[in-house]
Design a protein around this motif. Structure first.
Motif, PDB file in Angstrom:
ATOM      1  N   PHE A  90      -8.095  24.588 -18.733  1.00 54.18           N
ATOM      2  CA  PHE A  90      -9.301  25.392 -18.574  1.00 54.18           C
ATOM      3  C   PHE A  90      -9.751  25.496 -17.121  1.00 54.18           C
ATOM      4  N   ILE A  91      -9.872  24.383 -16.422  1.00 48.74           N
ATOM      5  CA  ILE A  91     -10.492  24.385 -15.093  1.00 48.74           C
ATOM      6  C   ILE A  91      -9.695  25.230 -14.106  1.00 48.74           C
ATOM      7  N   HIS A  92      -8.373  25.038 -14.047  1.00 48.69           N
ATOM      8  CA  HIS A  92      -7.623  25.765 -13.008  1.00 48.69           C
ATOM      9  C   HIS A  92      -7.489  27.254 -13.344  1.00 48.69           C
ATOM     10  N   ILE A  93      -7.441  27.609 -14.628  1.00 48.92           N
ATOM     11  CA  ILE A  93      -7.363  29.032 -14.959  1.00 48.92           C
ATOM     12  C   ILE A  93      -8.714  29.719 -14.749  1.00 48.92           C
ATOM     13  N   ALA A  94      -9.800  29.042 -15.104  1.00 44.92           N
ATOM     14  CA  ALA A  94     -11.127  29.596 -14.811  1.00 44.92           C
ATOM     15  C   ALA A  94     -11.279  29.829 -13.306  1.00 44.92           C
ATOM     16  N   ILE A 134      -9.689  26.713 -25.668  1.00 47.22           N
ATOM     17  CA  ILE A 134      -9.709  26.034 -26.970  1.00 47.22           C
ATOM     18  C   ILE A 134      -9.012  24.682 -26.809  1.00 47.22           C
ATOM     19  N   GLU A 135      -9.762  23.618 -26.996  1.00 49.43           N
ATOM     20  CA  GLU A 135      -9.180  22.283 -26.845  1.00 49.43           C
ATOM     21  C   GLU A 135      -8.308  21.945 -28.048  1.00 49.43           C
ATOM     22  N   ASN A 136      -7.202  21.289 -27.802  1.00 49.57           N
ATOM     23  CA  ASN A 136      -6.269  20.953 -28.879  1.00 49.57           C
ATOM     24  C   ASN A 136      -6.691  19.711 -29.654  1.00 49.57           C
ATOM     25  N   THR A 137      -6.339  19.697 -30.926  1.00 48.32           N
ATOM     26  CA  THR A 137      -6.415  18.480 -31.728  1.00 48.32           C
ATOM     27  C   THR A 137      -5.018  18.067 -32.185  1.00 48.32           C
ATOM     28  N   ASN A 138      -4.189  19.064 -32.529  1.00 46.60           N
ATOM     29  CA  ASN A 138      -2.800  18.809 -32.930  1.00 46.60           C
ATOM     30  C   ASN A 138      -2.004  20.070 -32.619  1.00 46.60           C
ATOM     31  N   ARG A 139      -1.541  20.186 -31.387  1.00 45.76           N
ATOM     32  CA  ARG A 139      -0.922  21.448 -30.940  1.00 45.76           C
ATOM     33  C   ARG A 139       0.418  21.717 -31.626  1.00 45.76           C
ATOM     34  N   ILE A 194      -7.663  30.805 -23.596  1.00 41.79           N
ATOM     35  CA  ILE A 194      -6.623  29.849 -23.194  1.00 41.79           C
ATOM     36  C   ILE A 194      -6.331  28.953 -24.384  1.00 41.79           C
ATOM     37  N   LEU A 195      -5.106  28.974 -24.873  1.00 37.52           N
ATOM     38  CA  LEU A 195      -4.761  28.193 -26.061  1.00 37.52           C
ATOM     39  C   LEU A 195      -4.751  26.687 -25.779  1.00 37.52           C
ATOM     40  N   ASP A 196      -4.228  26.287 -24.633  1.00 31.33           N
ATOM     41  CA  ASP A 196      -4.328  24.882 -24.194  1.00 31.33           C
ATOM     42  C   ASP A 196      -5.552  24.792 -23.287  1.00 31.33           C
ATOM     43  N   GLY A 197      -6.732  24.937 -23.886  1.00 33.67           N
ATOM     44  CA  GLY A 197      -7.911  25.222 -23.073  1.00 33.67           C
ATOM     45  C   GLY A 197      -8.941  24.134 -22.934  1.00 33.67           C
ATOM     46  N   ARG A 210     -13.858  22.354 -33.828  1.00 36.44           N
ATOM     47  CA  ARG A 210     -13.055  22.600 -32.631  1.00 36.44           C
ATOM     48  C   ARG A 210     -13.958  22.730 -31.409  1.00 36.44           C
ATOM     49  N   LYS A 211     -13.530  22.062 -30.353  1.00 36.32           N
ATOM     50  CA  LYS A 211     -14.290  22.087 -29.100  1.00 36.32           C
ATOM     51  C   LYS A 211     -13.767  23.222 -28.223  1.00 36.32           C
ATOM     52  N   ILE A 212     -14.671  24.028 -27.709  1.00 33.28           N
ATOM     53  CA  ILE A 212     -14.281  25.126 -26.821  1.00 33.28           C
ATOM     54  C   ILE A 212     -15.046  25.020 -25.503  1.00 33.28           C
TER      55      ILE A 212
END
Length: 292
Positions: free
Chosen positions: A81-85, A107-112, A72-75, A49-51
């Motif tokens: 990620f960018i706008h919430i950071a 946390i980047e999604n693979t299969n949300r 961030i779950l959809d991160g 998983r890419k974070i």
């Protein structure tokens, strides 16, 4: 004609000079870095998983300062990620100081659909909501994803970075469904829950039906919750479900630190995320400490 030719010549020369100057400026430039990207192997999920990670600007691995963590779950970088950071950085600047400087983990999604939904007996309700059942054929894996968070990712972040016990989770839509499931069934994982237009229609709203009973167990004294809903004219079912969840948290939850319901009539499902996160921080941390 001669004057025009001279004008064009000098215009070309000036443009060329600017182009050369701009090229030199580019050569002198440095990358604008806003965070780190790491790959975390997961035995639970059976995949890497890419974070994405944002560290406060004064973060120093060698000092004694420790930081809360916002997940961030959809991160992913192409997700939220960018706008919430950016919202976190804005709110933690010294002249605003709404809440402590924090680490942000996306946390980047693979299969949300798989990761954010719990198992159900059948998918008939999906078609009632106007969706194709085939697109949800892999759904129902939230228990593994929650185990990944609890046993792998959260401990990894705690080992690798200087963190406090304060942890926030942010989830919208299907990620809001997962954040709600964690809140109701695994409350100790996080201390702050920001839940936006959650897809509580999943499983014929069975999670909502369980909420009163689930809320009567566990210690809620250090938990605070924000529930946001977008324009009811666009998403009436999701508005009603979000309002019902907030009411259950207030009625059946015991000793929550605070619970906020935020109706945003000027936002639709696709635009609610940014405004809701900003509103959530403002409601959960209302005091702005002015510093000269």
């Amino acid at each position: 004609m001669k004057t025009t030719s001279l004008f064009l010549f000098f215009s070309f020369f000036i443009s060329l000079s600017f182009a050369q100057k701009n090229t030199k400026d580019v050569d002198k430039s440095t990358p604008m870095v806003i965070g780190l990207i790491q790959k975390v192997p997961s035995a639970v999920l059976g995949e890497e998983r890419k974070i994405s990670i944002y560290l406060p600007e004064d973060y120093n691995q060698n000092d004694t300062t420790r930081y809360p963590v916002i997940y961030i779950l959809d991160g992913g970088m192409n997700e939220d990620f960018i706008h919430i950071a950016g919202i976190v950085r804005f709110n933690t600047q010294p002249w605003i100081n709404r809440f402590p400087r924090s680490i942000v983990v996306g946390i980047e999604n693979t299969n949300r659909k798989r990761d954010f939904s719990f198992a159900v007996p059948n998918l008939d309700f999906v078609e009632k909501m106007g969706f194709n059942k085939k697109s949800y054929s892999t759904a129902g894996g939230s228990s593994k994803y929650i185990s990944f968070l609890e046993k792998e990712l959260l401990p990894y972040i705690s080992r690798t970075y200087k963190t406090t016990a304060q942890k926030t989770v942010i989830g919208e839509s299907f990620a809001g469904l997962l954040a709600t499931e964690i809140l109701l069934k695994h409350r100790d994982l996080f201390s702050t829950y920001i839940i936006i237009t959650p897809s509580l229609w999943w499983g014929n709203e069975s999670l909502l039906a369980e909420a009163p009973k689930l809320l009567k167990s566990g210690n809620n004294s250090n938990v605070q919750v924000y529930v946001g809903a977008c324009d009811k004219a666009e998403e009436l079912t999701m508005y009603n479900d979000a309002a019902t969840l907030a009411e259950a948290l207030k009625q059946d939850g015991v000793n929550f630190k605070q619970v906020h319901f935020d109706y945003m009539p000027n936002e639709i499902h696709s635009t609610a995320m940014h405004q809701a996160v900003y509103n959530a921080f403002k409601l959960l941390y209302p005091k702005t400490e002015y510093q000269k």
